[in-house]
Enzyme design. Structure first.
Site, short mmCIF file in Angstrom:
data_model
loop_
_atom_site.label_atom_id
_atom_site.label_comp_id
_atom_site.label_asym_id
_atom_site.label_seq_id
_atom_site.Cartn_x
_atom_site.Cartn_y
_atom_site.Cartn_z
N GLU A 176 -3.37 -9.68 4.27
CA GLU A 176 -4.16 -9.29 5.44
C GLU A 176 -5.29 -10.25 5.79
OE1 GLU A 176 -3.05 -7.18 3.14
OE2 GLU A 176 -2.48 -5.26 4.03
N GLU A 214 0.85 -1.21 0.00
CA GLU A 214 0.00 0.00 0.00
C GLU A 214 0.88 1.26 0.00
OE1 GLU A 214 -3.90 -1.49 2.42
OE2 GLU A 214 -2.06 -1.31 3.54
N1 COA Z 1 4.72 -6.92 11.79
C1 COA Z 1 5.56 -7.07 12.83
N2 COA Z 1 6.69 -7.80 12.78
C2 COA Z 1 7.00 -8.36 11.59
C3 COA Z 1 6.18 -8.23 10.47
C4 COA Z 1 5.00 -7.46 10.59
N3 COA Z 1 4.18 -7.24 9.57
N4 COA Z 1 6.74 -8.93 9.46
C5 COA Z 1 7.87 -9.45 9.93
N5 COA Z 1 8.04 -9.13 11.23
C6 COA Z 1 9.12 -9.49 12.13
C7 COA Z 1 9.03 -10.94 12.58
O1 COA Z 1 8.13 -11.05 13.68
C8 COA Z 1 10.45 -11.22 12.96
O2 COA Z 1 10.72 -10.63 14.21
P1 COA Z 1 11.52 -11.49 15.34
O3 COA Z 1 12.86 -11.74 14.73
O4 COA Z 1 11.57 -10.56 16.51
O5 COA Z 1 10.72 -12.73 15.55
C9 COA Z 1 11.25 -10.43 11.93
O6 COA Z 1 10.35 -9.42 11.42
C10 COA Z 1 11.71 -11.27 10.76
O7 COA Z 1 10.58 -11.91 10.20
P2 COA Z 1 10.48 -13.51 9.98
O8 COA Z 1 9.03 -13.85 9.91
O9 COA Z 1 11.29 -14.22 10.99
O10 COA Z 1 11.15 -13.65 8.54
P3 COA Z 1 10.86 -14.78 7.47
O11 COA Z 1 11.92 -14.63 6.45
O12 COA Z 1 10.72 -16.11 8.13
O13 COA Z 1 9.46 -14.42 6.83
C11 COA Z 1 7.78 -12.95 5.90
C12 COA Z 1 9.30 -13.23 6.07
C13 COA Z 1 7.68 -11.58 5.21
C14 COA Z 1 7.16 -14.04 5.00
C15 COA Z 1 7.07 -12.96 7.26
O14 COA Z 1 7.80 -12.13 8.14
C16 COA Z 1 5.65 -12.47 7.23
O15 COA Z 1 4.77 -13.19 6.76
N6 COA Z 1 5.40 -11.26 7.76
C17 COA Z 1 4.05 -10.71 7.88
C18 COA Z 1 3.57 -10.16 6.56
C19 COA Z 1 2.16 -9.66 6.71
O16 COA Z 1 1.26 -10.42 7.00
N7 COA Z 1 1.97 -8.35 6.52
C20 COA Z 1 0.69 -7.72 6.68
C21 COA Z 1 0.52 -7.30 8.08
S1 COA Z 1 -1.01 -6.46 8.34
#
Ligand code: COA
Length: 262
Positions: free
Chosen positions: A138, A118
């Site tokens: 989302e 976004e």
């Molecule tokens: N909000 C808060 N923290 C987030 C985040 C988010 N949207 N996306 C990633 N992080 C944090 C993780 O909690 C993690 O923190 P930690 O190390 O303290 O546990 C850090 O960023 C690294 O993310 P991680 O998930 O371990 O990396 P990954 O390579 O395994 O996965 C993604 C990457 C992008 C696939 C995964 O982080 C993800 O699905 N994030 C959420 C995306 C999402 O749903 N966005 C919309 C939110 S409304």
């Protein structure tokens, strides 16, 4: 680790080009209230700075441009708090970015998910590095893409691509995103900023006022800011007339104005 006092968004300037960098790589540049507040303040600063002619927005770390709204930041809020202090404030800031006077280029040097996509949608041009993925996850979390993912993103990219991401959970790689019109340019990993600076330099060669007016007109055509554009343009024109000078002089002199109609 990002400390509480460290900025969430770094500001830099390279000549007439402002560079905003989301600076929370340990959380994949997830956007919390501090980041939204800083982006809003930076928009005001850039709007007022006559030395800035183009803006680049990117993320630190290389893995994510932004993984979206900070899940811990919004998930604890009551519905009213969520609406008032998260969704509305995010909208105001994304609007400010989309309506910046200067062209805005987003460099997706990592994934753009949810609020990250976004945010990228607010830019005038998106450059994606070849390794990045784009999506709107989302609904998988029980929430909606509420920072304009169902509105500006639909206007800018068309509903079909947004449906595939927001309803069916599809995640697109850079090349597919290019074919769908979600991004404008794909470059090799590590080359996004150089391409953005090349394009921003092109903007800087062109007339700033004409560029500003043209951006406003394109935004108005998209329904982005029609009312503001109409009144801004008409107001600027009226401000250039002798009638305005006479009207203000007459007010100061406490006399009736003698308008020439020029
Ligand atoms: N909000 C808060 N923290 C987030 C985040 C988010 N949207 N996306 C990633 N992080 C944090 C993780 O909690 C993690 O923190 P930690 O190390 O303290 O546990 C850090 O960023 C690294 O993310 P991680 O998930 O371990 O990396 P990954 O390579 O395994 O996965 C993604 C990457 C992008 C696939 C995964 O982080 C993800 O699905 N994030 C959420 C995306 C999402 O749903 N966005 C919309 C939110 S409304």
């Amino acid at each position: 680790m990002t400390g509480a006092s460290e900025p969430r968004v770094r500001f830099g300037q390279d000549g007439a080009i402002a560079i905003l960098t989301l600076a929370r790589p340990d959380k994949l540049n997830a956007l919390d209230e501090a980041a939204i507040g800083e982006l809003g303040a930076l928009c005001q600063r850039i709007e007022r700075d006559e030395t800035i002619r183009a803006v680049i927005l990117t993320g630190e770390g290389g893995k994510a441009f932004s993984a979206g709204g900070d899940i811990g930041g919004w998930s604890g809020k009551t519905p009213l708090e969520f609406g008032r202090f998260w969704l509305r404030e995010g909208h105001a800031v994304f609007d400010a970015l989309a309506r910046l006077r200067q062209p805005l280029i987003a460099v997706l040097n990592g994934h753009a998910l949810g609020g990250g996509l976004e945010l990228a949608a607010a830019a005038d041009l998106r450059i994606a590095e070849s390794h990045v993925k784009l999506g709107l996850p989302e609904a998988g979390l029980g929430i909606i893409p509420g920072w304009s993912g169902t509105q500006r993103a639909v206007r800018r990219f068309g509903a079909p691509a947004i449906r595939r991401m927001a309803l069916f959970g599809e995640v697109f790689e850079a090349q597919a995103a290019l074919e769908l019109g979600l991004v404008d340019v794909v470059v090799a990993t590590g080359e996004g900023m150089a391409e953005a600076k090349r394009l921003a330099a092109k903007v800087c060669e062109r007339a700033p006022v004409a560029t500003e007016l043209t951006k406003m007109l394109i935004n108005a055509a998209e329904g982005e800011e029609r009312e503001r554009v109409l009144e801004t343009m008409a107001g600027m024109f009226a401000a250039s007339t002798e009638d305005l000078a006479e009207g203000v002089a007459a007010f100061r002199d406490k006399r009736r104005p003698d308008f020439s109609g020029r």
